[in-house]
Structure formats: structure tokens, C-alpha cells
Design a protein around this motif. Structure first.
Motif, PDB file in Angstrom:
ATOM      1  N   ILE A 130       1.872  12.508  -9.350  1.00 17.04           N
ATOM      2  CA  ILE A 130       1.469  13.956  -9.125  1.00 17.04           C
ATOM      3  C   ILE A 130       2.568  14.875  -9.267  1.00 17.04           C
ATOM      4  CG2 ILE A 130       0.533  15.250  -7.450  1.00 17.04           C
ATOM      5  CD1 ILE A 130      -1.401  13.077  -6.479  1.00 17.04           C
ATOM      6  N   ALA A 131       3.790  14.352  -8.634  1.00 13.78           N
ATOM      7  CA  ALA A 131       5.030  15.365  -8.569  1.00 13.78           C
ATOM      8  C   ALA A 131       5.336  15.481  -9.990  1.00 13.78           C
ATOM      9  CB  ALA A 131       5.903  14.722  -7.815  1.00 13.78           C
ATOM     10  N   ALA A 132       5.244  14.404 -10.915  1.00 13.23           N
ATOM     11  CA  ALA A 132       5.771  14.667 -12.272  1.00 13.23           C
ATOM     12  C   ALA A 132       4.838  15.549 -12.953  1.00 13.23           C
ATOM     13  CB  ALA A 132       5.653  13.440 -12.921  1.00 13.23           C
ATOM     14  N   LEU A 133       3.405  15.580 -12.743  1.00  9.09           N
ATOM     15  CA  LEU A 133       2.635  16.610 -13.257  1.00  9.09           C
ATOM     16  C   LEU A 133       2.915  17.840 -12.750  1.00  9.09           C
ATOM     17  CD1 LEU A 133      -0.137  17.059 -14.800  1.00  9.09           C
ATOM     18  CD2 LEU A 133      -1.484  16.582 -12.622  1.00  9.09           C
ATOM     19  N   TRP A 134       3.064  18.317 -11.427  1.00  8.94           N
ATOM     20  CA  TRP A 134       3.528  19.515 -10.954  1.00  8.94           C
ATOM     21  C   TRP A 134       4.748  20.058 -11.386  1.00  8.94           C
ATOM     22  CZ3 TRP A 134       0.386  22.951  -9.268  1.00  8.94           C
ATOM     23  CH2 TRP A 134      -0.870  22.836  -8.545  1.00  8.94           C
ATOM     24  N   GLN A 135       5.658  18.981 -11.764  1.00  5.26           N
ATOM     25  CA  GLN A 135       6.940  19.503 -12.392  1.00  5.26           C
ATOM     26  C   GLN A 135       6.733  19.913 -13.691  1.00  5.26           C
ATOM     27  OE1 GLN A 135       9.914  19.667 -10.960  1.00  5.26           O
ATOM     28  NE2 GLN A 135      11.122  20.305 -12.757  1.00  5.26           N
ATOM     29  N   SER A 136       6.152  19.120 -14.411  1.00  2.89           N
ATOM     30  CA  SER A 136       6.027  19.695 -16.127  1.00  2.89           C
ATOM     31  C   SER A 136       5.211  21.090 -15.910  1.00  2.89           C
ATOM     32  CB  SER A 136       5.044  18.500 -16.671  1.00  2.89           C
ATOM     33  OG  SER A 136       3.947  18.441 -16.149  1.00  2.89           O
ATOM     34  N   PHE A 137       4.235  21.155 -15.033  1.00  2.00           N
ATOM     35  CA  PHE A 137       3.404  22.250 -14.881  1.00  2.00           C
ATOM     36  C   PHE A 137       4.288  23.486 -14.684  1.00  2.00           C
ATOM     37  CE2 PHE A 137       1.183  25.510 -12.298  1.00  2.00           C
ATOM     38  CZ  PHE A 137       0.269  26.086 -13.287  1.00  2.00           C
ATOM     39  N   HIS A 138       5.232  23.586 -13.782  1.00  2.35           N
ATOM     40  CA  HIS A 138       6.259  24.264 -13.293  1.00  2.35           C
ATOM     41  C   HIS A 138       7.189  24.748 -14.483  1.00  2.35           C
ATOM     42  CE1 HIS A 138       9.359  26.507 -10.795  1.00  2.35           C
ATOM     43  NE2 HIS A 138      10.238  25.497 -11.109  1.00  2.35           N
ATOM     44  N   GLU A 148       0.725  -1.123  -0.178  1.00  2.00           N
ATOM     45  CA  GLU A 148      -0.013  -0.048  -0.060  1.00  2.00           C
ATOM     46  C   GLU A 148       0.927   1.235  -0.004  1.00  2.00           C
ATOM     47  OE1 GLU A 148      -2.638  -0.025   3.233  1.00  2.00           O
ATOM     48  OE2 GLU A 148      -3.568  -1.990   2.794  1.00  2.00           O
ATOM     49  N   VAL A 149       2.058   1.127   0.674  1.00  2.00           N
ATOM     50  CA  VAL A 149       2.674   2.353   1.008  1.00  2.00           C
ATOM     51  C   VAL A 149       3.531   2.622  -0.403  1.00  2.00           C
ATOM     52  CG1 VAL A 149       5.045   3.271   1.935  1.00  2.00           C
ATOM     53  CG2 VAL A 149       3.212   2.512   3.520  1.00  2.00           C
ATOM     54  N   LEU A 150       3.990   1.618  -1.102  1.00  2.15           N
ATOM     55  CA  LEU A 150       4.599   1.705  -2.406  1.00  2.15           C
ATOM     56  C   LEU A 150       3.672   2.182  -3.445  1.00  2.15           C
ATOM     57  CD1 LEU A 150       7.056  -1.517  -2.304  1.00  2.15           C
ATOM     58  CD2 LEU A 150       7.523   0.873  -2.153  1.00  2.15           C
ATOM     59  N   GLY A 151       2.365   1.626  -3.382  1.00  2.00           N
ATOM     60  CA  GLY A 151       1.618   2.174  -4.236  1.00  2.00           C
ATOM     61  C   GLY A 151       1.215   3.758  -3.977  1.00  2.00           C
ATOM     62  N   MET A 152       0.985   4.161  -3.007  1.00  2.14           N
ATOM     63  CA  MET A 152       0.937   5.447  -2.622  1.00  2.14           C
ATOM     64  C   MET A 152       2.138   6.434  -3.095  1.00  2.14           C
ATOM     65  SD  MET A 152      -0.784   5.500   1.014  1.00  2.14           S
ATOM     66  CE  MET A 152      -0.889   7.152   1.275  1.00  2.14           C
ATOM     67  N   THR A 153       3.294   5.809  -2.847  1.00  2.00           N
ATOM     68  CA  THR A 153       4.612   6.703  -3.339  1.00  2.00           C
ATOM     69  C   THR A 153       4.563   6.572  -4.823  1.00  2.00           C
ATOM     70  OG1 THR A 153       5.840   4.758  -3.216  1.00  2.00           O
ATOM     71  CG2 THR A 153       5.869   6.152  -1.452  1.00  2.00           C
TER      72      THR A 153
END
Length: 107
Positions: free
Chosen positions: A50-58, A39-44
């Protein structure tokens, strides 16, 4: 037949049952731990998406600001927002309006 069993055999059987019970509990606990780790690995992985999405937005927004900086350098005029005191109304400095512009740019 129980009368013929010795104390050693009874104690051995009791300890064997206790050890077996302990191993079953250990197996159950390790299965729970494995599920939680999955579960933890799935969440990461979800956070990485999400981090990749925000990085591309940035990067996209930084690209737009870089484009804006290039156009500002070619125009040689500072940009401002209306109501902040940095907004330029006209490009000419003649008349009373030019004095207001210079005052806004200097403040």
C-alpha cells in the motif's frame, strides 16, 4: 510392585512428568508466538504494498504539479481557482476588466 519403589523414584517420576508437561506448554506457546509473528510480518508486507502504491501516486502527482509549474513560468500569469479571487478572466488589462484583474492578483 509400587511398594518396592522408593521415595526418590516416585519424586523423580513426578518431576519428570511435570517437566514434560512444562515443555509441551512451552512448545505450544512458541508455536502460537510463531503464528502471530508470521501474521505481523504478513501485515507489514501488505502495508509495504500500500505504501508503494501511495508513493507512486505521490510521485505521479508531483510530476503533474512540476509540469504545471513549468507552464506557469512560460505563461507568466498566476493561476487561480474561480471564487478564490485569483482567477484571471482575460489576458488584456485594458478597460474596467483589467482593473478588476489587477485588484484580484494584488489581494
Amino acid at each position: 510392585m509400587e511398594e518396592n519403589t522408593s521415595f526418590f523414584e516416585k519424586e523423580r517420576d513426578r518431576l519428570t512428568a511435570e517437566i514434560s508437561s512444562g515443555f509441551e506448554e512451552l512448545l505450544s506457546s512458541s508455536n502460537n508466538l510463531n503464528r502471530k509473528l508470521e501474521e505481523v510480518l504478513g501485515m507489514t508486507r501488505e502495508y509495504e504494498t500500500i505504501a508503494a502504491l501511495w508513493q507512486s501516486f505521490h510521485e505521479l502527482m508531483r510530476g503533474h504539479s512540476d509540469d504545471g509549474d513549468v507552464s506557469a513560468e512560460t505563461e507568466q500569469q498566476p493561476h487561480g481557482l474561480p471564487g478564490t479571487g485569483g482567477h484571471i478572466l482575460t489576458a488584456s488589462k485594458s478597460g474596467g476588466l483589467g482593473a478588476v484583474q489587477e485588484e484580484q492578483q494584488n489581494s
